[in-house]
Design a protein around this motif. Structure first.
Motif, PDB file in Angstrom:
ATOM      1  N   ASP A  31       0.910  -1.392   0.062  1.00  0.00           N
ATOM      2  CA  ASP A  31      -0.034   0.096  -0.014  1.00  0.00           C
ATOM      3  C   ASP A  31       0.925   1.295   0.089  1.00  0.00           C
ATOM      4  OD1 ASP A  31       0.307   1.283   2.736  1.00  0.00           O
ATOM      5  OD2 ASP A  31      -0.250  -0.806   3.115  1.00  0.00           O
ATOM      6  N   THR A  32       0.177   2.186  -0.370  1.00  0.00           N
ATOM      7  CA  THR A  32       0.973   3.641  -0.366  1.00  0.00           C
ATOM      8  C   THR A  32       0.468   4.508   0.903  1.00  0.00           C
ATOM      9  OG1 THR A  32      -0.737   4.515  -1.981  1.00  0.00           O
ATOM     10  CG2 THR A  32       1.286   3.555  -2.942  1.00  0.00           C
ATOM     11  N   GLY A  33       0.084   3.844   1.893  1.00  0.00           N
ATOM     12  CA  GLY A  33      -0.528   4.531   3.046  1.00  0.00           C
ATOM     13  C   GLY A  33       0.441   5.494   3.874  1.00  0.00           C
ATOM     14  N   CYS A  34       0.163   5.642   5.236  1.00  0.00           N
ATOM     15  CA  CYS A  34       0.845   6.586   6.057  1.00  0.00           C
ATOM     16  C   CYS A  34       2.017   5.646   6.512  1.00  0.00           C
ATOM     17  CB  CYS A  34       0.011   6.806   7.120  1.00  0.00           C
ATOM     18  SG  CYS A  34      -0.628   5.499   7.973  1.00  0.00           S
ATOM     19  N   GLY A  35       2.354   4.324   6.359  1.00  0.00           N
ATOM     20  CA  GLY A  35       3.426   3.537   6.865  1.00  0.00           C
ATOM     21  C   GLY A  35       3.414   3.162   8.308  1.00  0.00           C
ATOM     22  N   ILE A  36       4.390   2.443   8.952  1.00  0.00           N
ATOM     23  CA  ILE A  36       4.326   2.059  10.363  1.00  0.00           C
ATOM     24  C   ILE A  36       5.757   2.533  10.706  1.00  0.00           C
ATOM     25  CG2 ILE A  36       4.082  -0.045  11.670  1.00  0.00           C
ATOM     26  CD1 ILE A  36       2.560  -1.500   9.772  1.00  0.00           C
ATOM     27  N   ASP A  70       7.585  -4.662   5.788  1.00  0.00           N
ATOM     28  CA  ASP A  70       8.637  -3.584   5.586  1.00  0.00           C
ATOM     29  C   ASP A  70       7.657  -2.295   5.408  1.00  0.00           C
ATOM     30  OD1 ASP A  70      10.968  -5.081   5.629  1.00  0.00           O
ATOM     31  OD2 ASP A  70      10.338  -5.952   3.616  1.00  0.00           O
ATOM     32  N   SER A  71       8.195  -1.399   6.350  1.00  0.00           N
ATOM     33  CA  SER A  71       7.409  -0.279   6.110  1.00  0.00           C
ATOM     34  C   SER A  71       8.269   0.969   6.199  1.00  0.00           C
ATOM     35  CB  SER A  71       6.227  -0.098   7.225  1.00  0.00           C
ATOM     36  OG  SER A  71       5.483   1.110   7.084  1.00  0.00           O
ATOM     37  N   LYS A  72       7.843   2.364   5.765  1.00  0.00           N
ATOM     38  CA  LYS A  72       8.401   3.627   5.893  1.00  0.00           C
ATOM     39  C   LYS A  72       7.372   4.608   5.790  1.00  0.00           C
ATOM     40  CE  LYS A  72      12.915   2.102   4.978  1.00  0.00           C
ATOM     41  NZ  LYS A  72      13.792   2.270   6.174  1.00  0.00           N
ATOM     42  N   LEU A  73       7.604   5.467   6.854  1.00  0.00           N
ATOM     43  CA  LEU A  73       6.720   6.336   7.356  1.00  0.00           C
ATOM     44  C   LEU A  73       6.377   7.385   5.937  1.00  0.00           C
ATOM     45  CD1 LEU A  73       7.444   7.452  10.827  1.00  0.00           C
ATOM     46  CD2 LEU A  73       5.302   6.256  10.095  1.00  0.00           C
ATOM     47  N   SER A  74       4.941   7.530   5.715  1.00  0.00           N
ATOM     48  CA  SER A  74       4.685   8.603   4.640  1.00  0.00           C
ATOM     49  C   SER A  74       4.990   7.659   3.193  1.00  0.00           C
ATOM     50  CB  SER A  74       5.366   9.757   4.688  1.00  0.00           C
ATOM     51  OG  SER A  74       5.257  10.330   5.716  1.00  0.00           O
ATOM     52  N   LEU A  75       5.488   6.591   3.198  1.00  0.00           N
ATOM     53  CA  LEU A  75       5.720   6.010   1.833  1.00  0.00           C
ATOM     54  C   LEU A  75       4.991   4.841   1.796  1.00  0.00           C
ATOM     55  CD1 LEU A  75       9.568   6.141   1.590  1.00  0.00           C
ATOM     56  CD2 LEU A  75       7.881   7.510   0.544  1.00  0.00           C
ATOM     57  N   GLY A  76       4.397   4.078   2.697  1.00  0.00           N
ATOM     58  CA  GLY A  76       3.680   2.845   2.609  1.00  0.00           C
ATOM     59  C   GLY A  76       4.255   1.695   3.271  1.00  0.00           C
ATOM     60  N   THR A  77       3.667   0.432   3.046  1.00  0.00           N
ATOM     61  CA  THR A  77       4.104  -0.714   3.895  1.00  0.00           C
ATOM     62  C   THR A  77       3.951  -1.893   2.901  1.00  0.00           C
ATOM     63  OG1 THR A  77       2.807   0.090   5.825  1.00  0.00           O
ATOM     64  CG2 THR A  77       3.355  -2.231   5.734  1.00  0.00           C
ATOM     65  N   SER A  78       4.759  -2.963   2.990  1.00  0.00           N
ATOM     66  CA  SER A  78       4.645  -4.046   2.150  1.00  0.00           C
ATOM     67  C   SER A  78       4.534  -5.233   3.377  1.00  0.00           C
ATOM     68  CB  SER A  78       5.943  -4.200   1.326  1.00  0.00           C
ATOM     69  OG  SER A  78       6.058  -5.342   0.627  1.00  0.00           O
ATOM     70  N   ALA A  79       3.532  -6.222   3.165  1.00  0.00           N
ATOM     71  CA  ALA A  79       3.374  -7.308   3.719  1.00  0.00           C
ATOM     72  C   ALA A  79       3.589  -8.504   2.990  1.00  0.00           C
ATOM     73  CB  ALA A  79       2.152  -7.363   4.589  1.00  0.00           C
ATOM     74  N   SER A  80       4.358  -9.496   3.030  1.00  0.00           N
ATOM     75  CA  SER A  80       4.600 -10.505   2.094  1.00  0.00           C
ATOM     76  C   SER A  80       4.969 -11.771   2.969  1.00  0.00           C
ATOM     77  CB  SER A  80       5.638 -10.131   1.555  1.00  0.00           C
ATOM     78  OG  SER A  80       6.986 -10.149   2.005  1.00  0.00           O
TER      79      SER A  80
END
Length: 579
Positions: free
Chosen positions: A250-255, A302-312
């Protein structure tokens, strides 16, 4: 420390004894014994052994003390183990109780929504509101199921059931179910499937769907005006299995980095932009991680604030040569077209101490064509069985004084041909049934019950009774001589007509001997055409005359009339064959 002191003391004593012993012993030995020289050697040996004896005594004391400590530790561990087992038992009982208490009102809510959605006279705007309430109730049910799933995982009772599934179809339907939620948050949901993905793979559809649904739901919660990307790639492909990588990006707020490990734990949630916890039970990722662990896989975030999150995660799935089984049910468009004639004329008794639940089940059964009667407890229900010709009993498991299983036992004792379905809010109900209880009931269902599932269960329960008689049995009896088979069938019909008239003439009152004689004559002809229901009804009266009630007599009479009608229709249809 004490051990070292004793060892030093032993060494010093040995050194001193060996140095002074030759100087203190007189040449002619000590005179206080008969053999002075032996006495002097004995005294010297004692001086040498004394420290050793002290040291060994100390070691024995330490061993004994260690033994006592071990025993105390064992007793403490046994007490802790017993306490843990008791706590687990109490927790299971609590979860079963709370599940029942929540599922009862959910049964009433979801059942009402489904029946209203079928109402063609309802306005479109009203249906839209009801559909929203229905979806909200389903979300509450999903949350309850997650709590129960966590309990199963903690107790080690999670199990996987593999069956041939089309992963492509599963993912397409899964992403379609989230399109409405994505649009509400102005998100775009995209799905990428590797072209070489196998048509049929052995998958636990429910568990894999649960993991992916949790990951997609989380991605949508953390994203506003963005993109949700779901992909499945084949990393390794053989003739026996495929090694797949699932990704939800996702391209959300990140964690935040400090939250990534914490949110895997039960009841933990991440913090969004506004320093507020994201809505949810905080169980999705924890359950998903446990399910993947049972699949020999692991969840990576894997996540970056303001960039998004990847769950795999990566998992190996075996290929299947069987055609894939479809598990897709469109919850937003419930399939409410049923054949009312299938159960028309049948009577159902609903026994439940929760009035709203009892009424909804009655409405659902009426929708299928049943005539329904209700009872608030088992004793009232049992008394109604002697007053009405009941084909089906639906009873709740958790009732005061008498449980559903105990009620089923009472029914089977006096009314063995009545179908019994138990409703329960306990998701582990199946594991609690013993072999005797399994033989007593025809099915059980977990509340809340949807119309589609209810209908399919009823069809399965009554499917064995659709064939009231079998003409092939007569063909076998006559060595495939159709003319003789038709002649015997006509003779049976004539006899059964006469018996029906005699039965009607003496229906009430009827003495036991007359009733048993009639049932014997009826069952003799019924056995030639394998009319199993009529045979069973007659055997009940013949074998248990002490428990015969007017209901048993009506069972025989009405089944006899139905059988005569079916045979007459058969003969009319095959009239040309007879000639």
């Amino acid at each position: 420390m004490i051990k070292r002191v004793l060892l030093n003391f032993l060494i010093i004593c040995v050194v001193i004894a060996s140095s002074i012993y030759p100087h203190i012993i007189p040449e002619d030995g000590f005179q206080f014994l008969e053999h002075p020289k032996w006495a002097s050697w004995f005294l010297g040996g004692f001086v040498l052994l004394l420290p050793i004896i002290i040291f060994l005594s100390y070691q024995l004391f330490r061993v004994y003390k260690s033994y006592l400590n071990t025993q105390q530790s064992v007793f403490s561990m046994m007490e802790i183990h017993q306490h843990t087992r008791q706590m687990n038992s109490e927790k299971s009982h609590f979860l079963a109780t709370i599940s029942h208490e929540i599922r009862n009102p959910l049964q009433a809510i979801l059942g009402t929504h489904e029946l209203l959605l079928k109402d063609l006279s309802l306005k479109k705007e009203s249906k839209y509101l009801i559909q929203g309430a229905y979806n909200t109730s389903k979300s509450l049910l999903d949350m309850l199921n997650q709590v129960l799933d966590l309990s199963k995982i903690e107790s080690g009772k999670i199990s996987l059931v593999y069956e041939p599934i089309s992963l492509r179809e599963l993912l397409i339907h899964l992403t379609q179910s989230f399109e409405g939620l994505c649009k509400a948050r102005s998100n775009v949901l995209k799905l990428h499937l590797d072209p070489v993905l196998a048509q049929s793979l052995l998958i636990d559809c429910t568990r894999l769907n649960q993991v992916l649904a949790n990951l997609i739901s989380n991605a949508i919660k953390f994203t506003q005006n963005g993109l949700i990307y779901v992909s499945v790639n084949v990393l390794n492909d053989t003739h026996a299995e495929q090694f797949l990588q699932f990704q939800v990006i996702d391209t959300g707020c990140g964690i935040p980095d400090e939250d990534i490990e914490r949110i895997i734990e039960p009841y933990e949630r991440s913090i969004g932009f506004h320093q507020q916890a994201v809505p949810g039970s905080g169980l999705g990722l924890s359950i998903s991680s446990a399910i993947l662990a049972s699949m020999n896989s692991q969840l990576h975030i894997d996540s970056k604030l303001s960039l998004g999150t990847s769950a795999s995660f990566k998992v190996k799935l075996k290929r299947s040569s069987s055609l894939p089984i479809s598990h897709h049910i469109d919850l937003l468009k419930p399939k409410l077209d049923f054949e009312r004639e299938h159960f028309s004329g049948k009577t159902a008794l609903i026994v439940d101490d929760y009035p709203a639940c009892r009424e909804i089940i009655s409405q659902q059964l009426s929708h299928f064509g049943f005539f329904c009667i209700q009872a608030s407890h088992a004793e009232e229900g049992f008394s109604l069985l002697d007053k009405h010709l009941v084909d089906l009993v639906i009873t709740d498991e958790f009732m005061p004084e008498i449980t559903g299983r105990q009620f089923a036992q009472m029914i089977k004792r006096d009314h063995p041909l009545i179908k019994i379905i138990i409703l329960t809010g306990d998701t582990q109900f199946a594991s609690k049934l013993n072999s005797i209880e399994v033989s007593m009931i025809h099915a059980f269902m977990i509340k809340p019950i949807e119309l589609n599932d209810f209908y399919q269960t009823l069809v399965q329960v009554f499917s064995a009774d659709q064939l009231h008689w079998d003409f092939n049995r007569l063909m076998e009896f006559t060595n495939n001589n159709a003319f003789d088979a038709y002649e015997i069938l006509r003779s049976i019909l004539q006899t059964q007509h006469e018996l029906a008239l005699e039965f009607e003439e003496h229906l009430l009152p009827m003495d036991i001997s007359t009733l048993a004689s009639l049932c014997h004559k009826i069952s003799s002809g019924a056995k030639l055409i394998d009319a199993h229901l009529l045979i069973q009804y007659c055997q009940i009266i013949q074998n248990s005359p002490s428990v015969i009630s007017p209901v048993h007599i009506r069972h025989v009479y009405e089944e006899l009339l139905l059988l005569n009608k079916l045979i007459q229709d058969f003969l009319d249809f095959h009239n040309s064959d007879i000639i």
